[in-house]
Design an enzyme around this catalytic site. Sequence first.
Site, mmCIF file in Angstrom:
data_model
loop_
_atom_site.group_PDB
_atom_site.id
_atom_site.type_symbol
_atom_site.label_atom_id
_atom_site.label_comp_id
_atom_site.label_asym_id
_atom_site.label_seq_id
_atom_site.Cartn_x
_atom_site.Cartn_y
_atom_site.Cartn_z
ATOM 1 N N GLU A 62 -24.723 -46.159 91.560
ATOM 2 C CA GLU A 62 -24.462 -45.592 92.620
ATOM 3 C C GLU A 62 -25.485 -45.649 93.709
ATOM 4 O O GLU A 62 -24.952 -45.948 94.941
ATOM 5 C CB GLU A 62 -23.817 -44.010 92.533
ATOM 6 C CG GLU A 62 -22.703 -44.135 91.217
ATOM 7 C CD GLU A 62 -23.065 -43.977 90.242
ATOM 8 O OE1 GLU A 62 -22.796 -43.287 89.031
ATOM 9 O OE2 GLU A 62 -24.545 -44.333 89.670
ATOM 10 N N CYS A 92 -23.949 -39.274 88.359
ATOM 11 C CA CYS A 92 -24.762 -38.205 87.693
ATOM 12 C C CYS A 92 -25.208 -36.981 88.768
ATOM 13 O O CYS A 92 -24.770 -37.276 89.842
ATOM 14 C CB CYS A 92 -25.841 -38.683 87.001
ATOM 15 S SG CYS A 92 -27.156 -39.491 88.397
#
Length: 139
Positions: A62, A92
Amino acid sequence: MAERKFTEKDLQLFRLAKKAAENAYAPFSDYKVGAALLGTDGQVYTGCNVENSSYGGTICAERTAAVKAVSEGCKTFEALAVTSLSGEASPCGICRQFLYEFAPDLRIITGAGEENLNVTTLRELLPGGFRLEAEGAKE
């Protein structure tokens, strides 16, 4: 987490994320993750996780996608799809906060497969996320 219907655009992003996961460098965990980030400029920026022997040097898919977007001049985002070659993956904590800096209402698309996509927002995944406002900062 409120579940939303996914769109054809969400499915396309998910497929790009899955393809990006194939490029992951994950010799330690063998957990290969891909992400596809849709900028408000209409461009899709993909990323994969890149592990490192110095574990702190590892970067998630990401953030790889977000850094690529910012380095190309895009700092506003609409949607992010994330998946792994092992099944469903979710951003996360570090990635959630990192992305919140740019797009608190970002649509997040996850899923174990194309038939069962989950759509939520970053704000729902990170209640209480924050952004600092730098005095005199210009974008």
